[in-house]
Design an enzyme around this catalytic site. Structure first.
Site, short mmCIF file in Angstrom:
data_model
loop_
_atom_site.label_atom_id
_atom_site.label_comp_id
_atom_site.label_asym_id
_atom_site.label_seq_id
_atom_site.Cartn_x
_atom_site.Cartn_y
_atom_site.Cartn_z
N ASP A 108 -2.55 25.77 27.81
CA ASP A 108 -2.80 26.56 29.28
C ASP A 108 -3.27 27.99 28.85
O ASP A 108 -4.06 28.26 29.88
CB ASP A 108 -1.47 26.35 29.90
CG ASP A 108 -1.38 25.26 30.74
OD1 ASP A 108 -2.07 24.30 30.61
OD2 ASP A 108 -0.43 25.14 31.66
N TYR A 168 10.36 17.63 24.08
CA TYR A 168 10.36 16.65 25.39
C TYR A 168 11.05 15.19 25.35
O TYR A 168 11.18 14.98 26.22
CB TYR A 168 8.86 16.62 25.75
CG TYR A 168 8.34 18.01 26.14
CD1 TYR A 168 9.00 19.09 26.20
CD2 TYR A 168 6.95 18.12 26.13
CE1 TYR A 168 8.35 20.34 26.56
CE2 TYR A 168 6.24 19.31 26.39
CZ TYR A 168 7.00 20.51 26.70
OH TYR A 168 6.62 21.85 26.80
N LYS A 175 6.23 26.80 13.47
CA LYS A 175 7.09 27.61 13.70
C LYS A 175 8.21 27.54 12.58
O LYS A 175 9.22 27.43 12.47
CB LYS A 175 7.94 27.91 14.83
CG LYS A 175 8.74 28.89 14.85
CD LYS A 175 8.33 30.44 15.27
CE LYS A 175 9.11 31.58 15.39
NZ LYS A 175 8.47 32.75 15.38
N ASP A 232 1.47 22.45 24.48
CA ASP A 232 1.50 22.59 26.24
C ASP A 232 1.31 24.30 26.70
O ASP A 232 0.51 24.31 27.49
CB ASP A 232 2.87 22.14 26.49
CG ASP A 232 3.01 22.18 28.06
OD1 ASP A 232 2.25 22.28 28.78
OD2 ASP A 232 4.21 21.84 28.45
N ASP A 234 3.89 32.09 17.55
CA ASP A 234 3.80 33.52 18.39
C ASP A 234 2.66 34.32 18.02
O ASP A 234 2.14 34.87 19.01
CB ASP A 234 5.23 34.20 18.19
CG ASP A 234 5.58 34.29 16.65
OD1 ASP A 234 5.17 33.38 15.91
OD2 ASP A 234 6.47 34.97 16.17
#
Ligand code: NAD
Length: 358
Positions: A252, A137, A192, A248, A224
């Site tokens: 959620d 980001y 990852k 993020d 994942d």
């Protein structure tokens, strides 16, 4: 020692839910200096800016900030830098809030609110720790340009840079281990590392930091798989620590497992333990002023503030137990109401929590 708290109710339902949280804080045997300031659209209306200098100064001088919510459609036409939501970004930046803590707790009494089967999710209690100021980001270079090589040379391409410096990973990892020490002693680091160099450094650094916390059981999981396990067997997790992008998405996902946004607190913290505490939901302009908003996420945010910034774990637990008790008593605001329970408004829910404290 008296601790200074900046209370920023904000817009929409902000003042209604905050009133109840402050009542709860004042009912505890703590020496708190509570000071209010406007933020968001309310501050724009009063002072022409969503984060006026006096509000920022108060936040900087306080041990912790208790934040309601900001935003309303009526400010959508303002230039981006004057929109209410900019206040949160400004506070994060100026206070150096690099760690976002989001618990996802599903009280057994609300198990039907989840889209998962109650036997999979009832009693869920996990904490996701997301790095907040680095990663893809914020990494540079980034942009949109014309590709100069590869099969799509000559076409427009977008590109971003995922990057983490070792000290950035180190400081969030320490908070992850310390949070695990306050809970069950288990920490799962999500990355990852099978594909990304940034993640490889992440994993190596977390393993290094783990040497300082021999009491914590550390595991690693690819993102994942973590996304899959969160819906398959979410109660297997306790504390998850991860980067900004993965956090993020996963936070959620975890929030939605509980099915009730009006119940979820959150915290953003810096290295010195100063933090901003707020409900995970927004300002809910559709129900503002009706006295029906659920104040529990804000009350639970106040509990997090006591635990993480004010060193009052016992008082935090007292609030959390009181919230559980009112749910057991069958009291529900409209957002979590189901047949067979008793519907109450914002103030009555606050009254019930106050009563349950004692
Ligand atoms: P929202 O979270 O405000 O509302 C989504 C839905 O949930 C609405 O139906 C609302 O009535 C309901 N809801 C939310 N909180 C509730 C509560 N405590 N009790 C009962 N019901 C509740 O999200 P939105 O509608 O997408 O956004 C509204 C405004 O809030 C926008 O201006 C948005 O930018 C802003 N926002 C602010 C924050 C923040 O301050 N941190 C976060 C998200 C959205």
């Amino acid at each position: 020692m008296t601790k200074k708290i900046a209370v920023l109710p904000g817009d929409g339902i902000g003042s209604e839910i905050m009133e109840q949280a402050v009542r709860v804080l004042k009912a505890l045997d703590l020496s708190l200096d509570i000071e209010y300031a406007p933020v968001g659209g309310t501050a724009y209306d009063l002072h022409g800016h969503p984060l006026p200098p006096a509000t920022l100064k108060l936040a900087q001088e306080s041990h912790a900030v208790l934040f309601g919510a900001v935003g309303d459609w009526k400010y959508d036409k303002l230039p981006r830098e004057l929109r209410p939501e900019q206040a949160i970004l400004g506070l994060r930046k100026s206070l150096g809030l690099f760690a976002n803590l989001r618990p996802a707790v599903l009280y057994p009494e609300l198990a039907n609110a989840s889209s998962l089967k109650p036997e999979i999710v009832s009693g869920l209690d996990i904490l996701i720790l997301r790095e907040l100021t680095g990663d893809i980001y914020f990494g540079t270079p980034r942009g949109i340009r014309t590709a100069t090589d590869g099969p799509f040379a000559g076409s427009k391409e977008g590109f971003d840079t995922m990057r983490y410096a070792e000290p950035e990973i180190r400081r969030i990892a320490h908070l992850g281990f310390q949070a695990a020490q306050k809970r069950s002693g288990r920490l799962c680091s999500v990355d990852k590392a099978n594909v990304l160099e940034t993640s490889q450094l992440w994993r190596d650094t977390v393993i290094e930091v783990a040497k300082d916390y021999p009491d914590i059981a550390l595991t690693h999981m690819y993102v994942d798989n973590a996304a899959m396990q969160l819906v398959r067997a979410p109660r297997e997790f306790d504390v998850i620590v991860t980067g900004n992008l993965f956090g993020d998405i996963l936070s959620d996902e975890a929030a939605m497992l509980t099915g009730s946004i009006g119940m979820l607190p959150s915290a953003s913290m810096n290295a010195s333990g100063q933090g901003l505490y707020e409900p995970s939901h927004g300002s809910a302009p559709d129900i503002a002023g009706k006295g029906i908003a659920n104040p529990l996420a804000t009350i639970l945010s106040a509990a997090m503030m006591l635990r993480y910034s004010l060193d009052s774990d016992a008082q935090a637990k007292r609030i959390e137990r009181a919230v559980q008790l009112v749910l057991q008593q069958g009291l529900r605001t409209a957002d979590i109401f189901e047949p067979g329970t008793t519907k109450v408004g914002t103030a009555a829910m606050g009254d019930a929590v106050l009563k349950a404290l004692n």
